[in-house]
Design a protein around this motif. Structure first.
Motif, short mmCIF file in Angstrom:
data_model
loop_
_atom_site.label_atom_id
_atom_site.label_comp_id
_atom_site.label_asym_id
_atom_site.label_seq_id
_atom_site.Cartn_x
_atom_site.Cartn_y
_atom_site.Cartn_z
N PRO A 159 0.74 -1.17 0.07
CA PRO A 159 -0.07 0.03 -0.08
C PRO A 159 0.81 1.38 0.05
N VAL A 160 0.30 1.98 -0.70
CA VAL A 160 1.01 3.61 -0.70
C VAL A 160 -0.17 4.77 -0.28
N VAL A 161 0.22 5.77 0.06
CA VAL A 161 -0.76 6.81 0.47
C VAL A 161 -0.42 8.02 -0.48
N ALA A 162 -1.35 8.03 -1.49
CA ALA A 162 -1.47 8.85 -2.46
C ALA A 162 -2.20 10.32 -1.92
N MET A 163 -1.68 11.38 -2.17
CA MET A 163 -2.24 12.65 -1.41
C MET A 163 -1.87 13.81 -2.43
N VAL A 164 -2.94 14.73 -2.29
CA VAL A 164 -2.75 16.05 -3.11
C VAL A 164 -2.98 16.90 -1.90
N TRP A 165 -1.74 17.75 -2.02
CA TRP A 165 -1.66 18.97 -0.94
C TRP A 165 -1.51 20.52 -1.60
N GLU A 166 -2.08 21.34 -1.07
CA GLU A 166 -2.39 22.71 -1.53
C GLU A 166 -1.89 23.73 -0.57
N GLY A 167 -1.29 24.75 -1.61
CA GLY A 167 -0.66 26.00 -0.84
C GLY A 167 0.12 26.57 -1.52
N LYS A 168 0.97 27.77 -1.31
CA LYS A 168 1.88 28.44 -1.80
C LYS A 168 3.14 27.68 -2.10
N SER A 169 3.50 27.54 -3.48
CA SER A 169 4.81 27.06 -3.90
C SER A 169 4.88 25.57 -3.09
N VAL A 170 3.98 24.91 -3.22
CA VAL A 170 3.78 23.53 -2.56
C VAL A 170 4.61 22.28 -3.38
N VAL A 171 4.97 22.52 -4.45
CA VAL A 171 5.35 21.63 -5.28
C VAL A 171 6.91 21.84 -5.08
N LYS A 172 7.57 23.04 -5.01
CA LYS A 172 8.89 23.23 -4.93
C LYS A 172 9.18 23.11 -3.35
N TYR A 173 8.41 23.70 -2.29
CA TYR A 173 8.83 23.54 -1.01
C TYR A 173 8.61 22.10 -0.45
N GLY A 174 7.51 21.53 -1.20
CA GLY A 174 7.30 20.32 -0.76
C GLY A 174 8.56 19.35 -0.93
N ARG A 175 9.18 19.57 -2.25
CA ARG A 175 10.28 18.78 -2.24
C ARG A 175 11.55 19.16 -1.53
N THR A 176 11.64 20.32 -0.95
CA THR A 176 12.53 20.83 0.13
C THR A 176 12.37 20.12 1.34
N MET A 177 11.05 19.94 1.63
CA MET A 177 10.63 18.95 2.97
C MET A 177 11.12 17.61 2.76
N ILE A 178 10.78 17.33 1.64
CA ILE A 178 11.22 15.68 1.44
C ILE A 178 12.70 15.44 1.26
N GLY A 179 13.46 16.24 0.90
CA GLY A 179 14.84 16.10 0.69
C GLY A 179 15.29 15.55 -0.47
N ALA A 180 16.71 15.31 -0.95
CA ALA A 180 17.40 14.89 -2.11
C ALA A 180 17.01 13.26 -2.28
N THR A 181 16.84 13.13 -3.54
CA THR A 181 16.75 11.69 -4.07
C THR A 181 17.40 10.65 -3.12
N ASN A 182 18.92 10.71 -3.06
CA ASN A 182 19.45 10.05 -2.29
C ASN A 182 19.36 10.46 -0.66
N PRO A 183 18.69 9.46 0.18
CA PRO A 183 18.59 10.19 1.60
C PRO A 183 19.91 10.45 2.30
N LEU A 184 21.02 9.75 1.93
CA LEU A 184 22.13 10.18 2.36
C LEU A 184 22.74 11.31 1.85
N ALA A 185 22.13 12.02 0.84
CA ALA A 185 22.32 13.28 0.66
C ALA A 185 21.60 14.27 0.97
N SER A 186 20.62 13.80 1.87
CA SER A 186 19.37 14.64 2.48
C SER A 186 19.73 15.48 3.64
N SER A 187 19.60 16.53 3.80
CA SER A 187 19.78 17.18 5.17
C SER A 187 18.96 16.55 6.19
#
Ligand code: ATP
Ligand code: ADP
Ligand code: MG
Length: 137
Positions: free
Chosen positions: A69-97
């Motif tokens: 199972p996965v949880v598919a969601m749609v989130w709404e708000g200002k710059s949510v695409v770009k800032y959502g990826r900032t919250m997620i981090g880099a593709t490689n978790p060891l390169a993510s802050s």
């Protein structure tokens, strides 16, 4: 308002990270406008990651995404695409802050817990246009 497709992958669900991830987006100030739990078919997983078709990791990626199972969601708000990826981090978790979702909870690129749209256009093309403007329903 801007929308982003965010998906907790099978490893994130299996590890009990659903509530933490939802809380992070809520506390940031984003609004949850759609949510669905599903097990993606291989075909849906391949479609979701069509941009990676032909790459060496593609078969494993598709198998993994359809493994539970996965949880598919749609989130709404200002710059949510770009800032959502900032919250997620880099593709490689060891390169993510630390402080990002992948940085706090992951080690392996192939099991990096969560997906986020990389552009508004990708979201529209993948999840809205083909569903009459309604995600999931
Ligand atoms: P996502 O699209 O899932 O949000 P992403 O945009 O950070 O992640 P992509 O480049 O789109 O990363 O790759 C999609 C997924 O494929 C990654 O999340 C990762 O799990 C997997 N992946 C990417 N590159 C590799 C690789 N070289 N080896 C193994 N798996 C990979
Ligand atoms: P993101 O998830 O940050 O948008 P991509 O869209 O480039 O990254 O990749 C989608 C997913 O494919 C990633 O989340 C990851 O699971 C997988 N992936 C991408 N690149 C790699 C890689 N080099 N090695 C392993 N998995 C990868
Ligand atoms: Mg991606």
């Amino acid at each position: 308002e801007e929308l982003s497709f965010i998906m907790i992958k099978p490893d994130g669900v299996q590890r009990g990270l659903i509530s933490d991830i939802i809380a992070r987006f809520e506390r940031k100030g984003y609004k949850l406008v759609g949510i669905k739990v599903l097990v993606p078919t291989q075909a849906l997983a391949a479609k979701h990651y069509a941009e990676h078709d032909g790459k060496p990791f593609f078969p494993k990626l598709v198998n993994f995404l359809s493994s539970g199972p996965v949880v598919a969601m749609v989130w709404e708000g200002k710059s949510v695409v770009k800032y959502g990826r900032t919250m997620i981090g880099a593709t490689n978790p060891l390169a993510s802050s630390p402080g990002t979702i992948r940085g706090d909870y992951g080690i392996d690129t192939g099991r990096n817990i969560i997906h986020g749209s990389d552009s508004v256009e990708a979201l529209a093309a993948k999840h809205y246009a083909e569903h009459d403007g309604k995600p999931f329903f």
